[in-house]
Write a protein that holds these residues in place. Structure first.
Motif, PDB file in Angstrom:
ATOM      1  N   VAL A 117       4.044   2.985  -0.956  1.00  0.00           N
ATOM      2  CA  VAL A 117       3.970   1.800  -0.243  1.00  0.00           C
ATOM      3  C   VAL A 117       5.123   0.416  -0.324  1.00  0.00           C
ATOM      4  O   VAL A 117       5.629   0.476   0.281  1.00  0.00           O
ATOM      5  N   ALA A 118       5.589   0.190  -1.522  1.00  0.00           N
ATOM      6  CA  ALA A 118       5.972  -0.928  -1.833  1.00  0.00           C
ATOM      7  C   ALA A 118       7.467  -0.577  -1.297  1.00  0.00           C
ATOM      8  O   ALA A 118       7.792  -1.581  -0.704  1.00  0.00           O
ATOM      9  N   LEU A 119       8.305   0.710  -1.405  1.00  0.00           N
ATOM     10  CA  LEU A 119       9.729   0.392  -0.979  1.00  0.00           C
ATOM     11  C   LEU A 119       9.583   0.776   0.525  1.00  0.00           C
ATOM     12  O   LEU A 119      10.346  -0.076   0.790  1.00  0.00           O
ATOM     13  N   PRO A 120       8.713   1.584   1.327  1.00  0.00           N
ATOM     14  CA  PRO A 120       8.791   0.464   3.187  1.00  0.00           C
ATOM     15  C   PRO A 120       8.915  -0.413   3.423  1.00  0.00           C
ATOM     16  O   PRO A 120       9.413  -1.204   3.881  1.00  0.00           O
ATOM     17  N   VAL A 121       8.158  -1.268   2.345  1.00  0.00           N
ATOM     18  CA  VAL A 121       7.855  -2.441   2.788  1.00  0.00           C
ATOM     19  C   VAL A 121       8.432  -3.603   1.728  1.00  0.00           C
ATOM     20  O   VAL A 121       8.982  -4.437   2.690  1.00  0.00           O
ATOM     21  N   VAL A 122       9.382  -3.260   1.371  1.00  0.00           N
ATOM     22  CA  VAL A 122      10.701  -4.070   0.657  1.00  0.00           C
ATOM     23  C   VAL A 122      11.487  -3.501   2.158  1.00  0.00           C
ATOM     24  O   VAL A 122      12.504  -5.100   2.497  1.00  0.00           O
ATOM     25  N   VAL A 123      11.901  -3.197   2.457  1.00  0.00           N
ATOM     26  CA  VAL A 123      12.441  -2.746   3.543  1.00  0.00           C
ATOM     27  C   VAL A 123      12.774  -2.999   4.829  1.00  0.00           C
ATOM     28  O   VAL A 123      13.328  -4.193   5.118  1.00  0.00           O
ATOM     29  N   LEU A 124      11.092  -3.187   4.790  1.00  0.00           N
ATOM     30  CA  LEU A 124      11.010  -3.395   6.556  1.00  0.00           C
ATOM     31  C   LEU A 124      10.906  -5.705   6.357  1.00  0.00           C
ATOM     32  O   LEU A 124      10.972  -5.880   7.536  1.00  0.00           O
ATOM     33  N   LEU A 169       5.536  -7.913  10.715  1.00  0.00           N
ATOM     34  CA  LEU A 169       4.204  -7.348  11.277  1.00  0.00           C
ATOM     35  C   LEU A 169       4.140  -6.152  10.320  1.00  0.00           C
ATOM     36  O   LEU A 169       3.187  -5.970   9.911  1.00  0.00           O
ATOM     37  N   LEU A 170       5.563  -4.906  11.156  1.00  0.00           N
ATOM     38  CA  LEU A 170       4.883  -3.941  10.417  1.00  0.00           C
ATOM     39  C   LEU A 170       5.113  -4.156   8.682  1.00  0.00           C
ATOM     40  O   LEU A 170       4.135  -3.113   8.516  1.00  0.00           O
ATOM     41  N   ALA A 171       5.691  -4.562   8.077  1.00  0.00           N
ATOM     42  CA  ALA A 171       5.375  -5.459   6.649  1.00  0.00           C
ATOM     43  C   ALA A 171       4.098  -5.359   6.081  1.00  0.00           C
ATOM     44  O   ALA A 171       3.728  -4.639   4.856  1.00  0.00           O
ATOM     45  N   VAL A 172       3.820  -6.803   6.588  1.00  0.00           N
ATOM     46  CA  VAL A 172       2.409  -7.125   6.335  1.00  0.00           C
ATOM     47  C   VAL A 172       1.008  -6.000   6.480  1.00  0.00           C
ATOM     48  O   VAL A 172      -0.070  -5.687   5.645  1.00  0.00           O
ATOM     49  N   GLY A 173       0.978  -5.140   7.940  1.00  0.00           N
ATOM     50  CA  GLY A 173       0.247  -4.119   8.014  1.00  0.00           C
ATOM     51  C   GLY A 173       0.353  -3.040   6.875  1.00  0.00           C
ATOM     52  O   GLY A 173      -1.505  -2.874   7.038  1.00  0.00           O
ATOM     53  N   ILE A 174       1.544  -3.019   6.410  1.00  0.00           N
ATOM     54  CA  ILE A 174       1.171  -1.608   5.321  1.00  0.00           C
ATOM     55  C   ILE A 174       1.268  -2.236   4.295  1.00  0.00           C
ATOM     56  O   ILE A 174       0.244  -1.593   3.736  1.00  0.00           O
TER      57      ILE A 174
END
Length: 113
Positions: A5-12, A52-57
């Motif tokens: 979860v953390a890696l896609p959030v950081v990239v986004l 917004l996508l990062a917040v949702g994930i």
């Protein structure tokens, strides 16, 4: 929070913040209203959508992810259209193009009609 979860959030988050920064720089650096609106609508839309996508994930809740996806769709559908209509209204009101602009396509369209 897991790395899945953390890696896609950081990239986004990084991508969204870079696009938002590019929009802010474009608003400050471009010479006229039309190019500034282009920077704000295109880069700003992508930047806010990625954030917004990062917040949702990152929330790890389906309801918040659904709301962020709905907000993402709303922003992607409305921001470019509203920027186009505002630019067209500004042109019709007589706001001049920059001196560096080579082609005035609206003026060419008026001659044909």
């Amino acid at each position: 929070m897991s790395w899945f979860v953390a890696l896609p959030v950081v990239v986004l988050l990084l991508g969204g913040s870079l696009f938002s920064l590019a929009a802010a720089v474009g608003i400050n650096r471009f010479p006229d209203l039309y190019t500034r609106m282009h920077a704000a609508s295109k880069a700003g839309t992508v930047g806010s959508g990625l954030l917004l996508l990062a917040v949702g994930i990152n929330s790890l809740e389906v309801s918040i992810l659904a709301r962020s996806l709905a907000a993402f769709c709303f922003v992607v559908l409305t921001a470019p259209v509203s920027a186009h209509l505002l630019a067209k209204a500004a042109y019709q009101m007589g706001y001049r193009l920059s001196a560096t602009t080579d082609i005035d396509e609206f003026k060419a369209d008026r001659k044909l009609n």
